[in-house]
Motif scaffolding. Sequence first.
Motif, short mmCIF file in Angstrom:
data_model
loop_
_atom_site.label_atom_id
_atom_site.label_comp_id
_atom_site.label_asym_id
_atom_site.label_seq_id
_atom_site.Cartn_x
_atom_site.Cartn_y
_atom_site.Cartn_z
N MET A 86 0.82 -1.18 0.00
CA MET A 86 0.00 0.00 0.00
C MET A 86 0.87 1.25 0.00
O MET A 86 0.64 2.17 -0.75
N PHE A 87 1.88 1.32 0.88
CA PHE A 87 2.78 2.46 0.93
C PHE A 87 4.16 1.99 0.52
O PHE A 87 4.73 1.10 1.15
N GLY A 88 4.71 2.60 -0.49
CA GLY A 88 6.05 2.25 -0.93
C GLY A 88 7.09 3.14 -0.27
O GLY A 88 6.77 4.08 0.45
N VAL A 89 8.32 2.84 -0.55
CA VAL A 89 9.42 3.60 0.03
C VAL A 89 9.46 5.01 -0.54
O VAL A 89 9.64 5.98 0.20
N GLU A 90 9.28 5.13 -1.84
CA GLU A 90 9.39 6.44 -2.48
C GLU A 90 8.37 7.44 -1.95
O GLU A 90 8.74 8.58 -1.62
N PRO A 91 7.06 7.10 -1.84
CA PRO A 91 6.11 8.08 -1.29
C PRO A 91 6.43 8.47 0.16
O PRO A 91 6.27 9.64 0.53
N ILE A 92 6.88 7.53 0.95
CA ILE A 92 7.23 7.84 2.33
C ILE A 92 8.42 8.80 2.37
O ILE A 92 8.42 9.78 3.12
N CYS A 93 9.43 8.56 1.54
CA CYS A 93 10.59 9.44 1.47
C CYS A 93 10.19 10.83 0.98
O CYS A 93 10.70 11.84 1.46
N ARG A 94 9.25 10.89 0.06
CA ARG A 94 8.77 12.17 -0.46
C ARG A 94 8.09 12.98 0.65
O ARG A 94 8.35 14.17 0.81
N VAL A 95 7.24 12.33 1.44
CA VAL A 95 6.56 13.01 2.54
C VAL A 95 7.57 13.47 3.58
O VAL A 95 7.49 14.61 4.09
N LEU A 96 8.54 12.64 3.91
CA LEU A 96 9.57 13.04 4.87
C LEU A 96 10.35 14.25 4.35
O LEU A 96 10.66 15.16 5.13
N THR A 97 10.66 14.26 3.06
CA THR A 97 11.37 15.38 2.47
C THR A 97 10.55 16.66 2.55
O THR A 97 11.07 17.74 2.84
N GLU A 98 9.23 16.55 2.32
CA GLU A 98 8.34 17.71 2.41
C GLU A 98 8.34 18.30 3.82
O GLU A 98 8.10 19.49 3.99
N HIS A 99 8.60 17.46 4.82
CA HIS A 99 8.58 17.92 6.20
C HIS A 99 9.98 18.18 6.75
O HIS A 99 10.18 18.26 7.96
N GLY A 100 10.96 18.30 5.86
CA GLY A 100 12.30 18.72 6.27
C GLY A 100 13.29 17.62 6.59
O GLY A 100 14.40 17.90 7.00
N THR A 101 12.90 16.37 6.42
CA THR A 101 13.82 15.27 6.67
C THR A 101 14.10 14.58 5.35
O THR A 101 13.31 13.79 4.87
N LYS A 102 15.24 14.91 4.77
CA LYS A 102 15.56 14.38 3.46
C LYS A 102 16.17 12.99 3.59
O LYS A 102 17.22 12.80 4.19
N ILE A 103 15.48 12.02 3.03
CA ILE A 103 15.96 10.64 3.00
C ILE A 103 15.74 10.11 1.59
O ILE A 103 14.61 10.12 1.08
N ALA A 104 16.81 9.66 0.98
CA ALA A 104 16.71 9.11 -0.37
C ALA A 104 16.26 7.65 -0.29
O ALA A 104 16.65 6.93 0.63
N PRO A 105 15.45 7.20 -1.24
CA PRO A 105 15.05 5.79 -1.25
C PRO A 105 16.25 4.85 -1.29
O PRO A 105 16.22 3.77 -0.71
N SER A 106 17.33 5.27 -1.93
CA SER A 106 18.51 4.41 -2.01
C SER A 106 19.10 4.15 -0.62
O SER A 106 19.69 3.10 -0.38
N THR A 107 18.92 5.10 0.31
CA THR A 107 19.40 4.90 1.68
C THR A 107 18.67 3.74 2.32
O THR A 107 19.28 2.88 2.98
#
Length: 87
Positions: free
Chosen positions: A1-22
Amino acid sequence: MFGVEPICRVLTEHGTKIAPSTYYAVKSRPASARAVRDERLKTEITRIFVDNYQVYGARKILGWRTPAEVLEEQLRSSQQASVAATG
């Protein structure tokens, strides 16, 4: 239902940058020595728990050995492993 990329995108929007590759880099690492040891200990504790009629509690599970004896054995095995690794 929730993939890594959408979760990383939301975290980035809130100031926590995490790349899916991490995420994928962390998931592909082998288990640490501590994780392997903890898994082995869990198996042993479960066996003792079942052997003791599933009476829960550290005193019952470790009743045949004191916590100091358990710690001493763990330290001895880790020292032997480090000596073996150094040659």
